[in-house]
Design an enzyme around this catalytic site. Structure first.
Site: not given
Ligand code: FBP
Length: 698
Positions: A107, A227-229, A280-281, A567
């Site tokens: 992401g 990762t934002i997480d 998110m996370g 997002y």
């Molecule tokens: P990454 O681990 O790739 O950084 O993604 C994090 C994230 O933003 C999560 O917080 C979220 O659950 C997921 O991506 C959503 O993924 P997608 O873009 O496939 O909907």
């Protein structure tokens, strides 16, 4: 007439003010593009060298040693100033023309473009003809040899700008020998010296396997923690922090927090809604915890804390019977909904039938009964794909089809297997869930085998249970809105009855600031009964309208608005912290590779300290890996870092959350973090959780 109108429109469109305000590029973008991030001092030296740091100890998983033999022995490496100590050969290697490839994976996270900018600027500093290739749309670009040459004008257009739009991203996993070979072929065709993988835990896992596979070819692979997480955090065996947080976390948390704090302002103004914010996370609740500090929302759930929950009452009860109640460990959805109701009811009692709640996206992972379903279904889907060489979701596109398959599985397994993974009881329980939730739990896993929490309406599942229980509490007379004394007194001043006597008859706390109707009063009929029993009105009298008005005001209606923050924050322009952090990560990646490193993750140590103390390092990725269940089988992946319940940040949150809940007669303590600011000097310089966790002198 028409001609006149056309001319008029033409003049309007050509007016300089129109051109200025409708331009695609505004002053904020211009300011961002022209900002030069700060550089760590060492990057001002002509050359850097590498210092191995064996004092930073890790226990390397046996499987990592087996599968990644050429990089598992890597030590932590610090970039050091090597001016004057470089041999001519070293200098030549540094200054040689290079081809470098870069790929985003997973992401988006704010600051990604600055990693590229740092890498590009540093690469060009050493050789003007060095080339940077950007693979398009993530690992697919690497597999399919789809790339662009990243030019200075492209880099300049994206400096300090959010998103990953320059070369885009994707989630494809490079998980087979074939894909490894394909990636190598692409890199060989481009005559790459280095491949930089900018990604999260799974993408850095991929980077380690690529580094191993590319070792013979001499192509180096460097990972960058994105990762934002915030779940890539690296600490050694001795609890030394090497990477305090991944990039993008600060910006995303700040972006979410601005919105959440705006909702707090709305909530306290319109005084009728609970705003439910899912943040998110995927699994870890780091973002939620940071948002709690940024906003002081009234109710914040931290998944990791729920998993740690123990029902002491149950344990004691079982102990009295000389037994152990294993169901006392961990949180159930039912219990969680009770905990949430407790805060809602206590706020309402203090006149606040509104508020702001933050729910982490990955919370279900920490709820006992749901986690069991997730693990079982992961295995069932994984096994199906393996045995049938066909995709489960392709074979059963509808929910009805999937449920039918599970039903059959329970039946067949019940007859043939001693400990079936899916038994009739599982099937019954699963069928009791609402269909939107069943669909959520069966949602397709991502290519890395992760459960896609972002696709599940977690907040709906939880809030439906909360609403149901609030109704019960309402019927029991427990959920009521406290009546402010001044309102009561003004309303009662218009009738002949004594306010004190009425208060004692109908309120359970007649001397408090917020007056709470007695639990037995749940209708006009029971209200009348209380008044007649206290001889305030006769049996044939009706309840005076003023008292009816007070009663009506005490009746709660629980109204919610739900919001999903994810997002939006992922696409935000980066904070100063992330701009500086990522630019230096890009430079670190270049210098690690220039010094011959591979299989390392570029990182900046001491992010919690002043910028002058930041130190660029390389962390051995293989040493961060553990075996984890994915798609029903064990795989070697980087271990996700979860919220540590013993950390300063969590302890401070636990100590302050009751005050922030506002479940008393004091005003709410909402904090206004404001927007991500680029100009001006009021932007905070790093995440609050990072600052708290760095406090050692106690
Ligand atoms: P990454 O681990 O790739 O950084 O993604 C994090 C994230 O933003 C999560 O917080 C979220 O659950 C997921 O991506 C959503 O993924 P997608 O873009 O496939 O909907």
């Amino acid at each position: 007439m028409k001609e006149e109108n056309d001319n008029c429109l033409k003049s309007l469109l050509n007016h300089p003010k129109t051109g200025h305000v409708t331009s695609d590029v505004n002053t904020e973008t211009i300011a961002r593009r022209s900002y030069s991030p700060k550089k760590i001092k060492i990057f001002a030296s002509e050359y850097t060298g590498i210092k191995n740091c064996p004092e930073y100890r890790f226990v390397c998983d046996k499987e990592a040693v087996k599968l990644l033999p050429d990089i598992a022995g890597n030590p932590v490496q610090k970039l050091v100033d090597s001016d004057g100590t470089q041999t001519d050969a070293d200098k030549k290697a540094y200054r040689k023309q290079q081809n470098i490839g870069v790929v985003f994976s997973g992401g988006p996270a704010p600051g990604g473009h600055n990693v590229i900018a740092g890498l590009y600027d540093e690469m060009k500093r050493y050789h003007k003809d060095s080339v940077l290739y950007g693979f398009i749309s993530g690992p697919d670009g690497l597999l399919d040899n789809k790339y662009i040459e990243i030019t200075r004008s492209l880099v300049d257009a994206y400096r300090n700008i959010g998103g990953f739009s320059m070369i885009k991203t994707g989630r494809t996993k490079i998980d087979s020998h074939e894909k490894m070979a394909q990636s190598l072929q692409t890199c060989l065709e481009l005559d790459l010296d280095v491949l930089v993988v900018i990604g999260g835990d799974d993408s850095n896992t991929n980077a380690a396997f690529l580094a191993q596979h590319f070792k013979q070819s001499g192509i180096k692979v460097i990972g960058v923690p994105k990762t934002i997480d915030g779940d890539i955090q690296v600490r050694t065996e001795d609890h030394e922090t090497l990477c305090a947080i991944s990039f993008g976390f600060h910006t995303a948390a700040r972006a979410f927090s601005q919105n959440i704090s705006n909702l707090a302002a709305d909530s306290g103004s319109s005084v009728k809604y609970w705003h439910i914010c899912k943040v998110m996370g995927r699994v870890a609740s780091h973002l939620t915890l940071e948002c709690a500090f940024q906003t002081h929302a009234n109710l914040v759930l931290i998944g990791e804390e729920l998993a740690d929950y123990t029902d002491l009452k149950r344990l004691d009860k079982a102990k009295a019977d000389n037994a152990i109640d294993y169901t006392a460990y961990g949180m159930t959805l039912r219990h969680l909904s009770r905990m949430i109701c407790d805060v809602i009811v206590r706020r309402a009692a203090n006149g606040k039938n509104f508020g702001v709640m933050i729910i982490p996206e990955g919370i279900l992972e920490f709820i006992n009964e749901i986690q069991v379903f997730i693990i079982k279904l992961n295995t069932i889907i994984g096994d199906y794909n393996k045995i049938h060489d066909n995709d489960f979701h392709y074979s059963f596109p509808t929910l009805a089809g999937k449920l039918e398959y599970l039903r059959r599985l329970a039946r067949v397994m019940g007859e043939t297997v001693e400990f079936p993974i899916w038994n009739v009881r599982d099937d019954e329980l699963f069928n009791q869930l609402p269909s939107f939730f069943q669909e959520g739990l069966l949602v397709e896993r991502d290519t890395h085998g992760n459960f896609q929490f972002s696709q599940v309406k977690t907040e709906k599942i939880i809030m439906d249970m909360v609403k149901e229980y609030l109704e019960v509490l309402k019927e029991r007379g427990v959920y009521k809105i406290g009546i402010e004394r001044s309102f009561y007194e003004t309303t009662m001043s218009r009738i002949m009855l004594s306010p004190e006597k009425v208060a004692r008859a109908i309120f359970k706390n007649p001397d408090d600031r917020y007056l709470l109707m007695k639990e037995s009063i749940i209708s006009i009929k029971t209200l009348k009964h209380a008044l007649t029993a206290n001889q305030l009105i006769g049996p044939d009298d009706t309840v005076p309208p003023a008292i009816q008005k007070i009663f009506r005001k005490s009746e709660p209606r629980f109204k919610t608005q739900t919001h999903f923050y994810g997002y939006d924050g992922r696409g935000s322009d980066p904070t100063h912290f992330d701009c500086n952090y990522t630019y230096n990560l890009g430079m670190t990646a270049f210098h690690l590779a220039a010094n011959g490193a591979t299989g390392q993750m570029a990182a900046i140590q001491h992010l919690e300290k002043a910028f002058d103390e930041w130190e660029p390092i390389g962390i051995p990725i293989a040493k961060l890996m553990r075996l984890e269940e994915r798609k029903g089988r064990l795989e070697l992946v980087i271990e996700k870092s979860l919220v540590d319940l013993d950390s300063n940040a969590f302890k401070v949150f636990r100590a302050l959350r009751e005050a922030w809940s506002g479940a008393d007669s004091n005003p709410d303590r909402y904090r206004r973090p404001g927007p991500v600011r680029f100009t001006g000097s009021t932007e905070e310089d790093r995440p609050i959780t990072l600052t708290l966790n760095s406090i050692t002198s106690l």
